[in-house]
Write an enzyme that holds these catalytic residues in place. Sequence first.
Site, short mmCIF file in Angstrom:
data_model
loop_
_atom_site.label_atom_id
_atom_site.label_comp_id
_atom_site.label_asym_id
_atom_site.label_seq_id
_atom_site.Cartn_x
_atom_site.Cartn_y
_atom_site.Cartn_z
N ASN A 15 0.87 -1.18 0.00
CA ASN A 15 0.00 0.00 0.00
C ASN A 15 0.90 1.23 0.00
O ASN A 15 1.47 1.58 1.02
CB ASN A 15 -0.90 -0.01 1.24
CG ASN A 15 -1.69 1.28 1.38
OD1 ASN A 15 -1.84 2.04 0.42
ND2 ASN A 15 -2.20 1.54 2.58
N HIS A 102 -9.74 1.55 4.99
CA HIS A 102 -8.48 1.75 5.70
C HIS A 102 -8.69 2.73 6.86
O HIS A 102 -9.51 3.64 6.78
CB HIS A 102 -7.41 2.29 4.74
CG HIS A 102 -6.03 2.24 5.29
ND1 HIS A 102 -5.55 3.18 6.18
CD2 HIS A 102 -5.01 1.36 5.08
CE1 HIS A 102 -4.29 2.89 6.49
NE2 HIS A 102 -3.94 1.79 5.85
N GLY A 180 2.16 3.47 11.03
CA GLY A 180 2.97 4.68 10.90
C GLY A 180 3.66 5.11 12.17
O GLY A 180 4.26 6.17 12.22
#
Length: 275
Positions: A15, A102, A180
């Site tokens: 992704n 998402h 992240g």
Amino acid sequence: MIEVLKMRRKLVLGNWKMHGAIGTNAQLLQAIRQHLTTSSLPVDVGVCVPAPYLSQTRDLLTGSDMKWGAQDVSAHAKGAFTGEISAAMLAEFGSQYVIVGHSERRAYHGETADAVGAKARQAIVAGLVPVVCVGETLHERDAGMAEQVVRNQLSDVLAFVGSENPAQIVIAYEPVWAIGTGRSASAADAQAIHAALRACLSEHGEAMNQTRILYGGSIKPNNAHELLTCADIDGALIGGASLVASDFISIIDSASRAASASTVSDEVFDAGVKP
């Protein structure tokens, strides 16, 4: 002759999020394609790229073992929805996969369960495989709600798309608190949630046991093997590491080793031999 049980084939899916440029895309995709060309791997590999790069991705990957797709799709088939991209449009570029629900879409764009379900349904109608993301926040995990949250998210989508064909969808578990941040769920934590999702799928019919569930929370080369050898983890949805050819290839190889080890275990089991 040893009869091998039907296994869920592992899937490694990149992704790119909102990253990419024409020049660097070409270098990245060519490096991955070359690795797949020179290696016979028992895994499926693909990338979900920003929509402007679908044409380039198609041109570079056509004829290879890699698949490609998009990161979002409209909940509508067509109409006056400026800026949105329909599933039929994605299919025209040879897309096979599209990510829906998402956590970044849910958080930054206010996507509801109904919106995610409608997007997944549009993808299926167009012949695409929606990669349905589910996951809990840190607050929900600390409150002991993680399993119930992901089960509810999955059930909401299945109410839209049904369960007649398990190959119609892929599930991706992405602990929101691990995306992240550089943090990752432990293999035991990830397996526990995947097992809960597997149980939820089973409640919708035995065939759904063949639906693949990917792990998508900051998976890296250094933790990929441990995660991908878990019983209910069928691959990975990879963010940052999918932008670095060597990292992505390393994770593909980890998935390949995990798949090969699983095949051997099944052969031993079917033969009636204690491992």
